[in-house]
Design a protein around this motif. Structure first.
Motif, short mmCIF file in Angstrom:
data_model
loop_
_atom_site.label_atom_id
_atom_site.label_comp_id
_atom_site.label_asym_id
_atom_site.label_seq_id
_atom_site.Cartn_x
_atom_site.Cartn_y
_atom_site.Cartn_z
N SER A 69 0.82 -1.22 0.00
CA SER A 69 0.00 0.00 0.00
C SER A 69 0.85 1.26 0.00
CB SER A 69 -0.94 0.00 1.22
OG SER A 69 -1.80 -1.12 1.20
N GLY A 70 2.17 1.09 -0.10
CA GLY A 70 3.05 2.25 -0.18
C GLY A 70 3.55 2.77 1.15
N VAL A 71 3.34 2.01 2.23
CA VAL A 71 3.75 2.44 3.56
C VAL A 71 5.19 2.00 3.83
CG1 VAL A 71 3.27 2.27 6.04
CG2 VAL A 71 1.38 2.34 4.39
N VAL A 99 -4.76 1.26 8.47
CA VAL A 99 -3.66 2.22 8.55
C VAL A 99 -3.77 3.28 7.46
CG1 VAL A 99 -1.16 2.50 8.25
CG2 VAL A 99 -2.05 0.70 9.75
N THR A 100 -4.08 2.85 6.25
CA THR A 100 -4.07 3.78 5.11
C THR A 100 -5.41 4.44 4.84
OG1 THR A 100 -4.60 2.02 3.53
CG2 THR A 100 -2.27 2.40 4.03
N GLY A 101 -6.49 3.84 5.34
CA GLY A 101 -7.81 4.40 5.05
C GLY A 101 -8.23 4.25 3.61
N GLN A 102 -7.57 3.34 2.87
CA GLN A 102 -7.90 3.15 1.46
C GLN A 102 -9.31 2.59 1.28
OE1 GLN A 102 -4.77 0.54 0.17
NE2 GLN A 102 -3.32 2.20 -0.22
N LEU A 103 -9.70 1.71 2.19
CA LEU A 103 -11.02 1.09 2.15
C LEU A 103 -11.59 1.06 3.56
CD1 LEU A 103 -10.19 -2.00 -0.12
CD2 LEU A 103 -11.56 -0.01 -0.78
N PRO A 104 -12.90 1.07 3.69
CA PRO A 104 -13.48 0.94 5.04
C PRO A 104 -13.16 -0.42 5.63
CG PRO A 104 -15.18 0.76 3.36
CD PRO A 104 -13.92 1.19 2.66
N ALA A 105 -12.60 -0.45 6.82
CA ALA A 105 -12.24 -1.71 7.46
C ALA A 105 -13.50 -2.48 7.85
CB ALA A 105 -11.38 -1.45 8.68
N ARG A 106 -13.53 -3.75 7.48
CA ARG A 106 -14.68 -4.58 7.79
C ARG A 106 -14.57 -5.18 9.19
NH1 ARG A 106 -12.86 -8.12 3.15
NH2 ARG A 106 -10.98 -7.04 3.80
N ALA A 163 -3.87 -15.23 8.33
CA ALA A 163 -2.81 -14.23 8.23
C ALA A 163 -3.03 -13.27 7.06
CB ALA A 163 -1.44 -14.91 8.14
N PRO A 164 -3.28 -13.75 5.83
CA PRO A 164 -3.47 -12.79 4.74
C PRO A 164 -4.64 -11.84 4.93
CG PRO A 164 -2.93 -14.96 3.87
CD PRO A 164 -3.21 -15.14 5.33
N PRO A 165 -5.87 -12.32 5.26
CA PRO A 165 -6.95 -11.34 5.46
C PRO A 165 -6.71 -10.39 6.62
CG PRO A 165 -7.70 -13.57 6.01
CD PRO A 165 -6.38 -13.71 5.35
N THR A 166 -6.00 -10.86 7.66
CA THR A 166 -5.68 -9.95 8.77
C THR A 166 -4.70 -8.88 8.32
OG1 THR A 166 -6.03 -11.68 10.43
CG2 THR A 166 -4.66 -9.80 11.08
N GLY A 167 -3.67 -9.28 7.57
CA GLY A 167 -2.71 -8.30 7.08
C GLY A 167 -3.37 -7.26 6.19
N ARG A 168 -4.29 -7.70 5.36
CA ARG A 168 -4.98 -6.77 4.48
C ARG A 168 -5.87 -5.81 5.28
NH1 ARG A 168 -8.91 -8.64 -0.37
NH2 ARG A 168 -10.16 -9.23 1.43
N LEU A 169 -6.55 -6.32 6.30
CA LEU A 169 -7.38 -5.47 7.15
C LEU A 169 -6.54 -4.40 7.84
CD1 LEU A 169 -10.01 -7.71 9.00
CD2 LEU A 169 -10.46 -5.70 7.60
N ILE A 170 -5.38 -4.79 8.36
CA ILE A 170 -4.50 -3.83 9.02
C ILE A 170 -4.07 -2.74 8.03
CG2 ILE A 170 -2.18 -3.55 9.97
CD1 ILE A 170 -4.10 -4.51 12.05
N ALA A 171 -3.74 -3.13 6.82
CA ALA A 171 -3.34 -2.15 5.82
C ALA A 171 -4.48 -1.19 5.50
CB ALA A 171 -2.85 -2.85 4.55
N GLU A 172 -5.70 -1.71 5.43
CA GLU A 172 -6.86 -0.85 5.20
C GLU A 172 -7.04 0.15 6.33
OE1 GLU A 172 -9.53 -4.22 2.82
OE2 GLU A 172 -10.26 -3.35 4.70
#
Length: 412
Positions: free
Chosen positions: A22-24, A395-402, A384-393
Motif C-alpha cells: 500500500s506504499g507504507v 492504517v491507510t484508510g484506502q477502504l473501510p475496514a470490515r 494471516a493474509p486477510p488480517t494483514g490486508r485489514l490492518i493495511a486498510e
C-alpha cells in the motif's frame, strides 16, 4: 507514512507485506527470528471449514472433566490470578449456541477470501510449500459428527467454492483401509489446504525484504509515550518514530502494551506437536481425529502431528506426557500405523486466545495510532493474509475496514 510492526510471526509479516504493497514504509521488530514461535509450530492448515470459535457449547465443562487426565487434549491449569479468572468467566459466557453461531459467521467471512489471497501471494513471488486435496475428519461420536456437519453446512453458504460430504463406514473403508471399528463416520471437505508453516513465514519474510521492509531482529521493542498523540518504539536504546504502530506479538502482546499501560483480553493456549518421518503406508492427505483434537498433516519431508489446547499462562516448557497424548490417540482411530524408527521429540507453540474465540484486529480506543493484531487461536496461519490486508486498510484508510466492531480491542 511509516509504520512499525512489532512481531515477525505470520500475522506481523502479513501486515508488513500488505502495508508495503500500500506504499507504507515499514519496520518489523522482534527479539526472535521470523516465524520462530507458534507461527512455525502449528498444523499448517488453511481451513475455512474449521474457522470456528474455540468457545463452543460444552467446551469448558468438558475441559473441567478432563482436568485429572495428564494427557487430555483440552485442559485448564488453575491460576489464582484475577485476570486469568476473569478471562475464563468471560469465555464461559461465550460458550452458548447463539454466540458461537455469531462468531462462526465472522470467522467464515474473514476466511472467505483467504485461499485467493494465498494464491495472490504465491503469484507475487512469496514462495512456500502448499498442498491442495481433501481434509478428512474422523469421528467416534456420531452426535459430534452431526453437529460439525451442521457447521459445515453454514460454511458452505458463506464461503465460495467450499463443499463437503459425509463418509459412512463403507466410504471410510475405501479411503482409509486401517480405520478402527470404533470410528462412527467421517466428514470430508473440499476447499481447504495445507502448507508448511515454516516455509510460509520464511517466504513471507523474504518477500518483505525484497520490498525494502526493514527488519530489526534480536532485541525486544518497548513502547514509549511521547505525548497524548504520539508513541515511539525503543529498540536497543534507539528511538524509532512512526505514524502508526502495529502490535502483532502473539501471546506476548500484553507485555508490549504494558509499556503504555494498555492491555487486551488475551491468554496463552498451549499446543504440542511432532514431526514424524514420511513412511510407506502413512497418510496422503490431512486427517483430523475429532475427539482427540489431533491434526495430521503430510508434508514433503515429514508428517506433522499437532493438537491439544492448554490454558495455563505463558509457559514454553514441554510436558512429554501431555504431548504424548497426540500419538497415544492413534489406536482408537486406526488398527495399524507405520512404526516409528525412533522415539520422536515434541515441540510446543503458544497460541493467543481471546474469550470469544475471535481475533483482535484494530486500534486501541485510547491510543488510536496503536493497532493490535492478535488472538487468532489456531487460525493464525489460515487468517494471516486477510488480517494483514485489514490492518493495511485501517492504517491507510484506502477502504473501510470490515468487521471493526466484532474484532475491536475493547469489545469485552
Amino acid at each position: 507514512m511509516k509504520t512499525i510492526v512489532i512481531g515477525a510471526g505470520a500475522i506481523g509479516l502479513s501486515a508488513a507485506y500488505y502495508l508495503r504493497k500500500s506504499g507504507v514504509e515499514v519496520t518489523i521488530v522482534d527479539p526472535a527470528p521470523p516465524g520462530s514461535k507458534a507461527s512455525s509450530h502449528n498444523a499448517g492448515w488453511v481451513v475455512p471449514s474449521m474457522s470456528t470459535p474455540v468457545p463452543a457449547p460444552g467446551v469448558l465443562p468438558q475441559a473441567l472433566r478432563w482436568m485429572l487426565r495428564r494427557d487430555s487434549p483440552l485442559y485448564i491449569s488453575p491460576a489464582v490470578n484475577p485476570q486469568f479468572l476473569r478471562f475464563m468467566l468471560t469465555m464461559l459466557r461465550h460458550c452458548t449456541t447463539a454466540r458461537f453461531e455469531a462468531g462462526l459467521k465472522v470467522l467464515a467471512e474473514l476466511s472467505a477470501e483467504t485461499l485467493q489471497l494465498f494464491d495472490e501471494m504465491a503469484a507475487d513471488g512469496v514462495r512456500f510449500e502448499s498442498h491442495t486435496g481433501p481434509l478428512t475428519m474422523l469421528f467416534k461420536d456420531a452426535r459430534k459428527l452431526d453437529a460439525h456437519a451442521a457447521e459445515l453446512e453454514t460454511m458452505a453458504k458463506l464461503i465460495p467454492g467450499f463443499s463437503w460430504r459425509a463418509l459412512d463406514r463403507q466410504d471410510l473403508a475405501r479411503e482409509l483401509p486401517h480405520v478402527a471399528a470404533g470410528v462412527a463416520g467421517g466428514l470430508q471437505t473440499l476447499g481447504d489446504r495445507s502448507l508448511d508453516p515454516e516455509s510460509f513465514t520464511k517466504g513471507l519474510a523474504a518477500a518483505c525484504a525484497r520490498e525494502d521492509v526493514e527488519f530489526r531482529l534480536g532485541r525486544r521493542a518497548s513502547l514509549q509515550q511521547e505525548s497524548n498523540a504520539s508513541i515511539s518504539v525503543v529498540v536497543g536504546g534507539e528511538v524509532l518514530q512512526a505514524n502508526r504502530v502495529v502490535v502483532a506479538a502473539g501471546v506476548w502482546t500484553n507485555e508490549v502494551l504494558a509499556d503504555i499501560n494498555e492491555g487486551v483480553a488475551l491468554q496463552a493456549g498451549k499446543g504440542y506437536g511432532y514431526d514424524l518421518p514420511c513412511q510407506p503406508g502413512g497418510p496422503t492427505h490431512p486427517l483430523y481425529l475429532a475427539e482427540a483434537k489431533v491434526a495430521i498433516t503430510p508434508l514433503q519431508s515429514k508428517v506433522r502431528f499437532a493438537g491439544t489446547m492448554g490454558f495455563g499462562g505463558i509457559d514454553e516448557r514441554i510436558n512429554s506426557i501431555r504431548a504424548g497424548g497426540l500419538l497415544s490417540s492413534l489406536p482408537s482411530y486406526f488398527t495399524q500405523w507405520p512404526a516409528l524408527p525412533r522415539p520422536p521429540h515434541p515441540w510446543t507453540g503458544l497460541r493467543p486466545m481471546t474469550p470469544d474465540g475471535l481475533p483482535i484486529i484494530g486500534p486501541l480506543p485510547r491510543q488510536p495510532h496503536v493497532l493490535v493484531a492478535t488472538g487468532h487461536a489456531m487460525l493464525g496461519v489460515s487468517l494471516a493474509p486477510p488480517t494483514g490486508r485489514l490492518i493495511a486498510e485501517m492504517v491507510t484508510g484506502q477502504l473501510p475496514a470490515r468487521h471493526r466492531a466484532a474484532l475491536a480491542a475493547d469489545r469485552f
